[in-house]
Structures are given as C-alpha cells and as structure tokens.
Motif scaffolding. Structure first.
Motif, PDB file in Angstrom:
ATOM      1  N   TYR B  35     -48.585 -78.514  52.173  1.00  0.00           N
ATOM      2  CA  TYR B  35     -47.436 -78.940  51.398  1.00  0.00           C
ATOM      3  C   TYR B  35     -47.584 -80.416  51.054  1.00  0.00           C
ATOM      4  O   TYR B  35     -48.158 -81.208  51.815  1.00  0.00           O
ATOM      5  CB  TYR B  35     -46.133 -78.778  52.206  1.00  0.00           C
ATOM      6  CG  TYR B  35     -45.609 -77.374  52.365  1.00  0.00           C
ATOM      7  CD1 TYR B  35     -46.047 -76.558  53.403  1.00  0.00           C
ATOM      8  CD2 TYR B  35     -44.649 -76.868  51.499  1.00  0.00           C
ATOM      9  CE1 TYR B  35     -45.542 -75.276  53.572  1.00  0.00           C
ATOM     10  CE2 TYR B  35     -44.135 -75.586  51.660  1.00  0.00           C
ATOM     11  CZ  TYR B  35     -44.588 -74.801  52.702  1.00  0.00           C
ATOM     12  OH  TYR B  35     -44.076 -73.531  52.864  1.00  0.00           O
ATOM     13  N   GLN B  37     -45.187 -83.755  50.249  1.00  0.00           N
ATOM     14  CA  GLN B  37     -43.820 -84.247  50.299  1.00  0.00           C
ATOM     15  C   GLN B  37     -43.765 -85.652  49.735  1.00  0.00           C
ATOM     16  O   GLN B  37     -44.251 -86.610  50.356  1.00  0.00           O
ATOM     17  CB  GLN B  37     -43.255 -84.234  51.721  1.00  0.00           C
ATOM     18  CG  GLN B  37     -41.789 -84.634  51.754  1.00  0.00           C
ATOM     19  CD  GLN B  37     -41.160 -84.619  53.122  1.00  0.00           C
ATOM     20  OE1 GLN B  37     -41.847 -84.487  54.128  1.00  0.00           O
ATOM     21  NE2 GLN B  37     -39.850 -84.719  53.166  1.00  0.00           N
ATOM     22  N   PRO B  43     -40.589 -80.791  50.964  1.00  0.00           N
ATOM     23  CA  PRO B  43     -41.986 -80.361  50.836  1.00  0.00           C
ATOM     24  C   PRO B  43     -42.156 -79.347  49.697  1.00  0.00           C
ATOM     25  O   PRO B  43     -41.281 -78.510  49.468  1.00  0.00           O
ATOM     26  CB  PRO B  43     -42.286 -79.715  52.189  1.00  0.00           C
ATOM     27  CG  PRO B  43     -41.266 -80.285  53.128  1.00  0.00           C
ATOM     28  CD  PRO B  43     -40.049 -80.508  52.299  1.00  0.00           C
ATOM     29  N   LEU B  45     -45.097 -76.567  48.145  1.00  0.00           N
ATOM     30  CA  LEU B  45     -46.341 -75.894  48.497  1.00  0.00           C
ATOM     31  C   LEU B  45     -47.448 -76.233  47.513  1.00  0.00           C
ATOM     32  O   LEU B  45     -47.277 -76.150  46.294  1.00  0.00           O
ATOM     33  CB  LEU B  45     -46.120 -74.380  48.507  1.00  0.00           C
ATOM     34  CG  LEU B  45     -47.342 -73.557  48.919  1.00  0.00           C
ATOM     35  CD1 LEU B  45     -47.629 -73.745  50.410  1.00  0.00           C
ATOM     36  CD2 LEU B  45     -47.146 -72.077  48.595  1.00  0.00           C
ATOM     37  N   ARG B  48     -51.719 -71.844  49.817  1.00  0.00           N
ATOM     38  CA  ARG B  48     -51.530 -70.994  51.001  1.00  0.00           C
ATOM     39  C   ARG B  48     -52.775 -70.160  51.231  1.00  0.00           C
ATOM     40  O   ARG B  48     -53.320 -69.569  50.283  1.00  0.00           O
ATOM     41  CB  ARG B  48     -50.316 -70.077  50.809  1.00  0.00           C
ATOM     42  CG  ARG B  48     -50.083 -69.112  51.970  1.00  0.00           C
ATOM     43  CD  ARG B  48     -48.749 -68.392  51.804  1.00  0.00           C
ATOM     44  NE  ARG B  48     -48.802 -67.411  50.732  1.00  0.00           N
ATOM     45  CZ  ARG B  48     -49.102 -66.123  50.886  1.00  0.00           C
ATOM     46  NH1 ARG B  48     -49.420 -65.667  52.088  1.00  0.00           N
ATOM     47  NH2 ARG B  48     -49.083 -65.310  49.864  1.00  0.00           N
ATOM     48  N   LEU B  91     -48.420 -82.309  54.338  1.00  0.00           N
ATOM     49  CA  LEU B  91     -48.065 -81.524  55.524  1.00  0.00           C
ATOM     50  C   LEU B  91     -48.869 -80.241  55.578  1.00  0.00           C
ATOM     51  O   LEU B  91     -49.052 -79.568  54.563  1.00  0.00           O
ATOM     52  CB  LEU B  91     -46.581 -81.156  55.493  1.00  0.00           C
ATOM     53  CG  LEU B  91     -45.579 -82.304  55.625  1.00  0.00           C
ATOM     54  CD1 LEU B  91     -44.204 -81.862  55.141  1.00  0.00           C
ATOM     55  CD2 LEU B  91     -45.489 -82.771  57.062  1.00  0.00           C
TER      56      LEU B  91
END
Lengths: 111, 116
Positions: B35, B37, B43, B45, B48, B91
């Motif tokens: 993520y 931020q 945050p 994405l 994934r 993150l």
C-alpha cells in the motif's frame, strides 16, 4: 472518487467521555466495514468490523454502528482513554479483498 | 509470533535515484499487499500477491514501479527513478487466503520515503 469518506480530520475529547468517529461511503455494494487504528510510526491495526447484515457490533469499549440507508457508520469509544489517541481509519473491502480506506480522523484524548 | 517486517524504516534519496523496499510477511500468510500512504490520506493498494502471483497490480505505476515475490514469501518493491511525488509511506500487509471479511490484514510499520 473517494468511496469512503471521513470528513472530520481531527477530534479532541476529554478522558472518560465518549468519542464518536464518523464515516460515510458512496458504494452501495460495500457489505463489510472495518475500523483500523494507527499510532505514529506503526502500521494500522485492526480494531473492529461490522457486516451489513448487522446495524451494531460491540467489543468492549468500542462499538460500531451502521446505517445502511444513510450509507453511514460510526465508531463509538466509551469511556475514552489517553491511549486511544491515534488516527482511526474506516475501510471497506472492494470485490472481497482490496481495502478502500478513508482519509482518517486523528483522535486526541486529553486528561 | 513476529509480525510483518519491513526495511528500511526510513529512506532519504535524491530524485532520479532508485530505491527498494523489502517486506517479510507473517509466516503462513500467502497473500501479500503493498500500500501507498500519502500524508493526510488513507492507504491505497498498489499491488496484491497470492503466493508469487500478482493478482491485482492495476494501481501500480508500471513505468517506474516494479515488485516481485519470487518464492511466495518475501517481497520487494522498487522505484526507478524516484520522483519528488513518490515521498510517502509504503506499507506492506499480509493475510491468509480468502476475502478480507474472513481474514484480517496485518500491516507492517511501513517505510517512510523522502525524495529530495
């Protein structure tokens, strides 16, 4: 397009009182909501969640309320404690796995 | 049990330089997220992974960002070249397989990148 909105960037509450943090969403397909808490220099940690089949979920001092017709949820903390001072994020999963976060509300609990 | 580990915690670089971030997820968590931020934001994405496969990278700026998760465990996120607007916290999170309504996402402390 901000699908999850937290319109209050900050909130200040006296210790022992109730803290109410608000969140609005625009996507009517959202069926699950989460609150995360974030301390400085740490990652967000899961706090509490609610499914759209409920209108309330309680865990100790934390209660989340969901009003689907208004597309609004709120997090109540009572009684508030100084250790609750943090940034709180509302989030909803998009298509089951991608979390959409709000912009956060910074809660300050003072003695 | 150790949580999600990220390094470095802080990184300061000059624009146009490359930078890489490393993430070690919680043991047994097959799903890994990166993520971004920005200051004053929540945050967002970037990518994934399900094991070593990137299953959602639609928000990753592919002209300068790349990521890999070669053995389905650790992951690296790279920016080359970095721009001033890349200054943010990056993150990493991990979870067990399945929808987030059943499996909590655990976040690491993040890497704070400053591009000068």
């Amino acid at each position: 397009d901000q699908q999850v909105k937290q319109n209050s960037p900050s909130l200040s509450v006296q210790e022992g009182r109730i803290s109410i943090l608000n969140c609005d969403y625009t996507n009517s397909m959202f069926d699950y909501f989460l609150w995360y808490k974030k301390y400085p220099a740490e990652g967000p940690t899961f706090l509490i969640s609610i499914s759209s089949i409920k209108d309330k979920n309680e865990d100790g001092r934390f209660t989340v309320f969901l009003n689907k017709s208004a597309k609004h949820l709120s997090l109540h903390i009572v009684p508030s404690q100084p250790g609750d001072s943090a940034v709180y994020f509302c989030a909803a999963p998009h298509r089951t796995d991608k979390l959409i976060f709000g912009t956060g509300t910074r809660l300050q609990v003072f003695p | 049990e150790a949580g999600v580990v990220q390094s470095p915690r802080y990184k300061i670089i000059e624009k146009k330089q490359p930078v890489a971030f490393w993430c070690n997820p919680i043991s047994g968590h097959n799903t890994l997220y990166w993520y971004l931020q920005n200051l004053g934001q929540g945050p967002e994405l970037l990518i994934r992974y399900e094991n070593e496969e990137a299953v959602d990278d639609s928000q990753l700026p592919k002209d300068r960002f790349s990521a890999e998760r070669l053995k389905g465990v650790d992951s690296t996120l790279k920016i080359q070249p970095a721009e001033l607007g890349d200054s943010a916290v990056y993150l990493c999170a991990s979870s067990l397989d399945g929808p987030v309504s059943y499996n909590e996402q655990f976040f690491g402390p993040g890497t704070r990148l400053t591009v000068l």
